[in-house]
Design a protein around this motif. Structure first.
Motif, PDB file in Angstrom:
ATOM      1  N   GLU A 172       0.862  -1.187   0.000  1.00  0.00           N
ATOM      2  CA  GLU A 172       0.000   0.000   0.000  1.00  0.00           C
ATOM      3  C   GLU A 172       0.894   1.231   0.000  1.00  0.00           C
ATOM      4  O   GLU A 172       1.952   1.241   0.633  1.00  0.00           O
ATOM      5  CB  GLU A 172      -0.867   0.025   1.262  1.00  0.00           C
ATOM      6  CG  GLU A 172      -1.822  -1.122   1.397  1.00  0.00           C
ATOM      7  CD  GLU A 172      -3.071  -0.948   0.554  1.00  0.00           C
ATOM      8  OE1 GLU A 172      -3.341   0.178   0.109  1.00  0.00           O
ATOM      9  OE2 GLU A 172      -3.760  -1.947   0.356  1.00  0.00           O
ATOM     10  N   VAL A 187       1.080   5.052   1.183  1.00  0.00           N
ATOM     11  CA  VAL A 187       0.429   5.914   2.160  1.00  0.00           C
ATOM     12  C   VAL A 187       1.247   7.203   2.299  1.00  0.00           C
ATOM     13  O   VAL A 187       2.478   7.145   2.350  1.00  0.00           O
ATOM     14  CB  VAL A 187       0.360   5.193   3.536  1.00  0.00           C
ATOM     15  CG1 VAL A 187      -0.241   6.082   4.590  1.00  0.00           C
ATOM     16  CG2 VAL A 187      -0.420   3.899   3.411  1.00  0.00           C
ATOM     17  N   VAL A 226      -8.447  -0.945   9.385  1.00  0.00           N
ATOM     18  CA  VAL A 226      -9.139  -1.083   8.106  1.00  0.00           C
ATOM     19  C   VAL A 226     -10.636  -0.985   8.334  1.00  0.00           C
ATOM     20  O   VAL A 226     -11.186  -1.659   9.205  1.00  0.00           O
ATOM     21  CB  VAL A 226      -8.792  -2.436   7.445  1.00  0.00           C
ATOM     22  CG1 VAL A 226      -9.466  -2.578   6.097  1.00  0.00           C
ATOM     23  CG2 VAL A 226      -7.279  -2.595   7.316  1.00  0.00           C
ATOM     24  N   ASP A 278     -15.154  -0.816   4.371  1.00  0.00           N
ATOM     25  CA  ASP A 278     -14.991  -0.763   2.924  1.00  0.00           C
ATOM     26  C   ASP A 278     -13.646  -1.321   2.455  1.00  0.00           C
ATOM     27  O   ASP A 278     -13.334  -1.308   1.278  1.00  0.00           O
ATOM     28  CB  ASP A 278     -15.150   0.674   2.423  1.00  0.00           C
ATOM     29  CG  ASP A 278     -14.163   1.634   3.060  1.00  0.00           C
ATOM     30  OD1 ASP A 278     -13.336   1.205   3.900  1.00  0.00           O
ATOM     31  OD2 ASP A 278     -14.224   2.836   2.724  1.00  0.00           O
ATOM     32  N   GLN A 305     -10.722  -0.103   3.151  1.00  0.00           N
ATOM     33  CA  GLN A 305      -9.729   0.962   3.020  1.00  0.00           C
ATOM     34  C   GLN A 305      -9.015   1.191   4.351  1.00  0.00           C
ATOM     35  O   GLN A 305      -9.608   1.034   5.413  1.00  0.00           O
ATOM     36  CB  GLN A 305     -10.397   2.269   2.572  1.00  0.00           C
ATOM     37  CG  GLN A 305     -11.069   2.177   1.219  1.00  0.00           C
ATOM     38  CD  GLN A 305     -10.076   1.886   0.107  1.00  0.00           C
ATOM     39  OE1 GLN A 305      -9.051   2.537   0.004  1.00  0.00           O
ATOM     40  NE2 GLN A 305     -10.383   0.905  -0.713  1.00  0.00           N
ATOM     41  N   LEU A 306      -7.744   1.563   4.260  1.00  0.00           N
ATOM     42  CA  LEU A 306      -6.987   1.891   5.462  1.00  0.00           C
ATOM     43  C   LEU A 306      -7.512   3.200   6.028  1.00  0.00           C
ATOM     44  O   LEU A 306      -7.459   4.229   5.359  1.00  0.00           O
ATOM     45  CB  LEU A 306      -5.502   2.011   5.128  1.00  0.00           C
ATOM     46  CG  LEU A 306      -4.837   0.734   4.628  1.00  0.00           C
ATOM     47  CD1 LEU A 306      -3.426   1.028   4.156  1.00  0.00           C
ATOM     48  CD2 LEU A 306      -4.822  -0.317   5.720  1.00  0.00           C
ATOM     49  N   GLU A 307      -8.045   3.163   7.235  1.00  0.00           N
ATOM     50  CA  GLU A 307      -8.636   4.350   7.858  1.00  0.00           C
ATOM     51  C   GLU A 307      -7.593   5.172   8.611  1.00  0.00           C
ATOM     52  O   GLU A 307      -7.614   6.392   8.560  1.00  0.00           O
ATOM     53  CB  GLU A 307      -9.749   3.958   8.816  1.00  0.00           C
ATOM     54  CG  GLU A 307     -10.981   3.445   8.133  1.00  0.00           C
ATOM     55  CD  GLU A 307     -12.122   3.188   9.113  1.00  0.00           C
ATOM     56  OE1 GLU A 307     -11.903   3.228  10.350  1.00  0.00           O
ATOM     57  OE2 GLU A 307     -13.236   2.963   8.634  1.00  0.00           O
TER      58      GLU A 307
END
Length: 70
Positions: free
Chosen positions: A31, A33, A58, A61, A63-65
């Motif tokens: 990923e 970031v 995560v 959805d 996605q990495l929050e």
């Protein structure tokens, strides 16, 4: 459901960090970031990010929050 997983910060490329999680493993695509986000979320100084272990949060959805110190 929110999920927490171990992650490791790899190399830094400009303003991005490469993150490997349990889902990407060693052979998957890491990923990307923003470095500023990692520093803000974890409080880990920029120069200490490469190789740092963090917790990736995560969302439902996938996605990495956010990130937390491990």
């Amino acid at each position: 459901m929110t999920e927490w997983m171990k992650a490791r910060v790899g190399l830094l490329f400009g303003d991005e960090a490469l993150i490997r999680t349990e889902h990407t493993g060693d052979g998957g695509e890491p990923e990307r970031v923003p470095v500023d986000r990692l520093v803000a979320d974890t409080g880990i100084p920029l120069e200490q990010l490469p190789g740092a272990e963090v917790i990736a949060v995560v969302g439902d959805d996938g996605q990495l929050e956010r990130f937390e110190r491990a």
